[in-house]
Scaffold this motif. Structure first.
Motif, short mmCIF file in Angstrom:
data_model
loop_
_atom_site.label_atom_id
_atom_site.label_comp_id
_atom_site.label_asym_id
_atom_site.label_seq_id
_atom_site.Cartn_x
_atom_site.Cartn_y
_atom_site.Cartn_z
N ALA A 241 18.12 67.41 45.26
CA ALA A 241 18.88 66.22 45.59
C ALA A 241 18.44 65.03 44.74
O ALA A 241 19.26 64.22 44.30
CB ALA A 241 18.73 65.90 47.07
N TYR A 242 17.13 64.93 44.48
CA TYR A 242 16.62 63.85 43.63
C TYR A 242 17.20 63.97 42.22
O TYR A 242 17.65 62.97 41.63
CB TYR A 242 15.10 63.91 43.58
N GLN A 243 17.22 65.17 41.68
CA GLN A 243 17.75 65.37 40.33
C GLN A 243 19.24 65.03 40.26
O GLN A 243 19.71 64.44 39.28
CB GLN A 243 17.51 66.82 39.89
N VAL A 244 19.97 65.35 41.32
CA VAL A 244 21.40 65.02 41.36
C VAL A 244 21.59 63.51 41.38
O VAL A 244 22.45 62.95 40.67
CB VAL A 244 22.07 65.67 42.59
N MET A 245 20.78 62.80 42.19
CA MET A 245 20.89 61.35 42.26
C MET A 245 20.52 60.70 40.93
O MET A 245 21.19 59.77 40.46
CB MET A 245 20.03 60.80 43.39
N ALA A 246 19.44 61.20 40.30
CA ALA A 246 19.04 60.64 39.01
C ALA A 246 20.12 60.84 37.96
O ALA A 246 20.41 59.93 37.17
CB ALA A 246 17.72 61.29 38.55
N ALA A 247 20.75 62.01 37.96
CA ALA A 247 21.83 62.28 37.00
C ALA A 247 23.01 61.36 37.24
O ALA A 247 23.66 60.89 36.29
CB ALA A 247 22.26 63.74 37.10
N ASP A 248 23.30 61.07 38.51
CA ASP A 248 24.40 60.17 38.87
C ASP A 248 24.12 58.77 38.33
O ASP A 248 24.97 58.14 37.69
CB ASP A 248 24.55 60.14 40.39
N VAL A 249 22.89 58.26 38.58
CA VAL A 249 22.54 56.91 38.12
C VAL A 249 22.56 56.86 36.59
O VAL A 249 23.08 55.90 36.00
CB VAL A 249 21.16 56.51 38.65
N ALA A 250 22.02 57.88 35.93
CA ALA A 250 22.01 57.91 34.46
C ALA A 250 23.42 57.88 33.90
O ALA A 250 23.69 57.20 32.90
CB ALA A 250 21.25 59.14 33.97
N ALA A 251 24.34 58.62 34.53
CA ALA A 251 25.73 58.63 34.06
C ALA A 251 26.36 57.24 34.18
O ALA A 251 27.11 56.81 33.30
CB ALA A 251 26.54 59.66 34.85
N GLN A 252 26.06 56.54 35.27
CA GLN A 252 26.58 55.19 35.45
C GLN A 252 26.04 54.25 34.36
O GLN A 252 26.78 53.44 33.80
CB GLN A 252 26.20 54.65 36.82
N ILE A 253 24.75 54.36 34.09
CA ILE A 253 24.14 53.51 33.05
C ILE A 253 24.72 53.84 31.68
O ILE A 253 25.07 52.95 30.89
CB ILE A 253 22.61 53.68 33.05
N ARG A 254 24.84 55.13 31.40
CA ARG A 254 25.34 55.57 30.08
C ARG A 254 26.77 55.10 29.84
O ARG A 254 27.14 54.76 28.71
CB ARG A 254 25.25 57.09 29.99
N ALA A 255 27.57 55.04 30.91
CA ALA A 255 28.96 54.59 30.77
C ALA A 255 29.03 53.13 30.34
O ALA A 255 29.96 52.72 29.63
CB ALA A 255 29.70 54.78 32.09
N GLN A 256 28.05 52.32 30.74
CA GLN A 256 28.04 50.91 30.38
C GLN A 256 27.20 50.63 29.15
O GLN A 256 27.49 49.70 28.39
CB GLN A 256 27.52 50.08 31.55
#
Length: 240
Positions: free
Chosen positions: A39-54
């Motif tokens: 679950a931690y890895q999924v959350m980290a990937a989600d946050v990273a994707a949001q940052i990468r988009a911006q």
């Protein structure tokens, strides 16, 4: 959005889900939620994707010690070329007096600063009231920093720009690297559904990705019993 897997109240029931994402809510006081490594890895990937988009290019991730620094390093793995700095508050005469920034080089922390012109994102594990995040953002104001975390309250001030979970009733999260450090909450989560033996507690933790073993768990359980938080009857541990 609130996490639909979290119960609406504090009833001591397990949250349904795959075995690797077993999560339990403590019945007394503030709810606690165990977060598996997956679950931690999924959350980290989600946050990273949001940052990468911006910010598609390199950026500086400033992790608030200790947990925010761990999270920042996980994000950096998903944001190639990014710099990770550790941030710690300075104390002088009993008062907080600014922050210090460090880079890790060959196992040593050395003073560092974000490169000029590079986006800066302050990273913490959880943003609840926002008081800690507000302080670090203010100290880094010349860099126009943004804020990222794994989970946040919808009442946080400031609200993070990047977060995997936004909850109206943010529980105390027992993150994977805090299973023993926050063992009071760990035990409360695991025993919320009913009494367990030490072996069964070990098995539940293995399902969450933790290979600890009964020999390591037993003294931690005994210490909670000594403090009046657990009771050992027969072969089972019970919450009090």
């Amino acid at each position: 959005m609130p996490d639909p897997r979290l119960p609406a109240d504090s009833a001591p029931v397990p949250v349904p889900g795959p075995v690797c994402d077993l999560v339990f809510s403590a019945a007394d006081g503030r709810r606690a939620r165990m977060v598996s490594w997956r679950a931690y890895q999924v959350m980290a990937a989600d946050v990273a994707a949001q940052i990468r988009a911006q910010h598609p290019g390199p950026l500086t991730l400033v992790g608030v010690l200790q947990g925010g620094w761990i999270t920042a390093q996980s994000l950096a793995d998903l944001l190639p070329g990014s710099l990770v700095l550790a941030a710690a508050a300075r104390h002088h005469g009993g008062r907080t007096d600014g922050i210090s920034l460090f880079a890790a080089t060959d196992g040593l922390l050395t003073p560092a600063a974000p490169p000029a012109g590079q986006p800066v994102v302050v990273v913490d594990e959880v943003v609840d009231s926002g008081r800690t995040a507000r302080y670090y953002l203010s100290q880094l104001a010349p860099y126009s920093p943004q804020l990222a975390c794994l989970a946040t309250s919808d009442r946080a001030d400031p609200a993070p720009q990047f977060a995997a979970r936004t909850m109206s009733d943010l529980p105390a999260l027992v993150l994977p690297w805090r299973v023993l450090r926050d063992f009071d909450q760990t035990a409360a989560c695991l025993l919320a559904a009913g009494p367990l033996t030490t072996k069964q507690i070990d098995e539940r933790l293995r399902e969450l990705g933790h290979d600890l073993g009964p020999d390591l768990l037993e003294p931690h359980l005994a210490e909670l019993a000594r403090r009046g938080r657990l009771h050992h009857r027969g072969f089972h541990w019970h919450r009090l």
